[in-house]
Structure formats: C-alpha cells, structure tokens
Scaffold this active site. Sequence first.
Site, PDB file in Angstrom:
ATOM      1  N   ASP A 263       0.851  -1.185   0.000  1.00  0.00           N
ATOM      2  CA  ASP A 263       0.000   0.000   0.000  1.00  0.00           C
ATOM      3  C   ASP A 263       0.895   1.247   0.000  1.00  0.00           C
ATOM      4  OD1 ASP A 263      -3.147   0.517   0.460  1.00  0.00           O
ATOM      5  OD2 ASP A 263      -2.035   2.044   1.556  1.00  0.00           O
TER       6      ASP A 263
ATOM      7  N   TYR B 199      -3.648  11.099   0.631  1.00  0.00           N
ATOM      8  CA  TYR B 199      -4.165  10.951  -0.730  1.00  0.00           C
ATOM      9  C   TYR B 199      -4.248  12.294  -1.435  1.00  0.00           C
ATOM     10  CZ  TYR B 199      -5.403   6.158   0.435  1.00  0.00           C
ATOM     11  OH  TYR B 199      -5.342   4.833   0.787  1.00  0.00           O
TER      12      TYR B 199
ATOM     13  N   HIS C 256      -4.673  -7.923   0.168  1.00  0.00           N
ATOM     14  CA  HIS C 256      -3.988  -6.640   0.299  1.00  0.00           C
ATOM     15  C   HIS C 256      -3.193  -6.504   1.586  1.00  0.00           C
ATOM     16  CE1 HIS C 256      -3.290  -2.453  -0.632  1.00  0.00           C
ATOM     17  NE2 HIS C 256      -3.740  -2.100   0.563  1.00  0.00           N
TER      18      HIS C 256
END
Length: 477
Positions: free
Chosen positions: A246, A396, A453
């Site tokens: 990630d 982000y 993930h």
Amino acid sequence: MWSQLLDNGRSAFSYHWPHSLLLPAAVGLGGALMYWRLHGQKIKSIELGEGWWGPGEKPHTHGEDTSVRPFTIEASADDIEDLHRRLDGTRFFPPLEDSKFHYGFNSKQLKTVISYWRNEFDWNKQVKILNKYPHFKTTIEGLEVHFIHVKPLHLTPGQKVHPLLMVHGWPGSFYEFYRILPLLTEPGNYGLDPNIVFEVICPSIPGYGFSEAPSKKGFSAFAAARIFYKLMLRFGFNEFYLQGGDWGSRITGLLSQMKPESVKGLHLNFMILPNGGLGRLISLLIGPYAPWLVGLTREDVKRLYPYMEKNVFRILQETGYLHIQATKPDTIGSALNDSPAGLAAYILEKFSTWTDNSFRDLEDGGLDRKFSLDDLLTNVMIYWITGSIASSMRFYKEYFTRGYNSTPDTKIGVYVPTGIAAFPCEMAHAPRVWAKQKFRNIVSFSYMPRGGHFAAFEEPELLGRDIQNFVSKVEKM
C-alpha cells in the site's frame, strides 16, 4: 491507493510512449545496480530534499532534538467512557434485504460489530498486547515520529542480523506487522530459516496513529521517505532492507530512489507502476492469445483476464473512497472522527473486500476468515484514540495534488535489488514484465498461493518466507 490501476485502465484505450525504450544491457546480465557498483558509476537518484512540518516556523536558534525516547501506549478510562457513550448512541439504519456487502458495510453486521466493541472488546488487554514490543518516539523535521523497534532475542555467536524497515499503509497501522514480527526476529522458533534474522523498525507514517500529524500542507510520500531514512540513520543503519505494501510500497520505493547506496534490497507486496503506454496496450491485447509473445505467464493470464472484469470494474467498485480522500479528506474526516461506528464501518469494509473480493457476497463480509474482531478493532482503536483518521486521509490529497506521472521519481527507475510477492486476491495483478518497466533489478517475483492486500496481517508466514528468500538471494549476489 490504486492510481496505477486506473492508469492501466486508461492505457487500454489510449496511446502513450513509455519513458524509456531501451534498458542497459547490464539489466539482463545481473542487474543494473550491481553493474554500476562494479564499474564505479553513480546510479541516478532523486534529491533527498528537506522539510519542516511542525507548527510555526522552523526554529533557527538550536538544532533539532535527536534523542530517541521510550513511549508507552496507555488505556485512558476517559477515552473508554467517551467511546462507550458514543457507541451507545449509534443510530443504525435498516438493512436492505440480501444486500450482503455489495452496498458497503452491511448495516446488520455493523450492529454485531458495535455490540462486540461495546460489550466484549477489552481495550486494556489489547494495550498490553500493543506494548509487548518496545515503542519509541523521536523528533524529525518538527514531528514526533512513533515507531516500534524489535530486535532478535536469541542469536548464535557471530550471527548476522539484517536491519529491516517495514512501512504500513491505509487504513492499516504498525499493528499489521505484529503477526510477522516474531517470524522475522525469531525465525527458527516458527519453522523459518534460522540463519536469516532481522532487526525490524516499524514506524507510523506521520498523521497516522501515534505519529504527529503535519501542521502544513504538502506532506507527501517523498517527505515520509526522507523522514524514515533519517530515522534509520539515528540507529547507525547506513545500509538496510525495506519492505512495504500500500502506501508503504510507495514510501519505500521512493527511499530506494533517494538513497540507493543505503538500500540493500526492496521487498514489496504491492506496486505502484507508471502508465504502461503502447507496450501495455499491446500486452493486454495479445496476452489472452499468445502470452509468451509479450512476456506473460499462464498465471499472469489467469489473474489478469477477463481484464475489464478483474481489474477495471473491480477498481471502479473499490475506489470511491480514493476520490473523496484525494479531493476533500477533511469533509469525510469530520464525520469519521466523531462517530466510532462510522469509523469502524469505513475501515473494516476495506478489510473485507480488499482481503478477498468474493467476501462481498457474504452477509458478514468474511471478516472472521482471516482476522479476529479483537485484531480488527485494535487497528480501528489506533485511529480512534489518536483522532488521526482525517490526517491519515490527507496523504491521498497530497499524492493527487502533484499527480503521479509528473513527479521526479517517474523519470528514473528503481535499481536496487527488488523482490515482489504477488498475492492473488490483491486489487489487481501486475505481471513481472510490467513491473520491470519501473523496477529494473527484480531478484525474485513470487506468485503467492493465497492472500490479499493486507499481506503481513493475513498471511504472515507466507510473506515472512518470501522476504527471507529474497534477502537470501541478495546476500549471495
């Protein structure tokens, strides 16, 4: 976190020439990194830079406090009382019939989670578990950076220990690594190779958990990579290994480009790749019919196709959060910071469908297939008690403000020895031939038999063995 996958989807419908059409011949002869080292040439790198992220102006009267201070997580009675009051006041809405997890976190299942959190979850017990590893804080670029530092307890005389920096992502935390830490630091006790032992540092990204949130705009993965490099230097680690998934993959990848002479090897279980251009389009078109012509394996074909269904549509289903957080994170952050039920739903939904896409067809989201509610809620609690959900989501915003293809790291590749663990239930698959466009010295590429993930949290033994295998190959180079 899935911008490279959106790029892949776009590249299937547009033409862009790749940044470089030819790789040095040394790549095929053993890796560009080793070639340049042997010939005394300097690998291209990106500037380390400098920053100040604390409140106000950077003080000029004295240097920064470089001390490393022990830190202990505490369970506050006031925090627990406030949490229980808010959980008791949760307003639920009626669930749809047979909606499962197709509309997000099933509201019926949320009642079960909230009931457990309120009546059975023991935060005091979990804090003791969190504190079983040594925690520290140190000040870097004006921020209090939190990390755990785990050393092997039992070594044979003369045994080599490898420094390893492991970096988490969103919506995870340093707690993701608690299952894998004993396997890396005491491998012989868990059936792994006892000769490959690690000393592990797991920091919290600034703005996540117990690391202080930046006070200024612009704190990106570049700044995080630089801060973590400085963290490793404080322990005298001039050479070390890196591991990440990630955001951790983005941060460790950048660190590998900033200081390639310090990074002995980079291990990833997630990749952020540049736009593949015309080559990627050709690969996608020819892959189902003649995969060997474009460097794809049978396993690549199995994981990639049908491409629109397995990659593009799935990304569209799973990235609503990304668009919100990349544009106006503080708006949704206000709600999640105020409601523990909302925070749990928002975070735990990712631990459902990012672990396995088929879990969306289950009433409970399959959360207990790989995790316990205690583990999941401990991760949520790290965000809740620190009030860090909004600051974590700003990462982000900083990423998309600059745009991936315009950042300096896209102009050069990653030349340090790289190991890649490709888990089958990851959001989308990136074949080795695509990865080579960015990672020019791939030492190992493993098709993992299961897992998604949150690799270290889901499959610690599989990931631990792959890290060991990769480091073993690098040490023999």
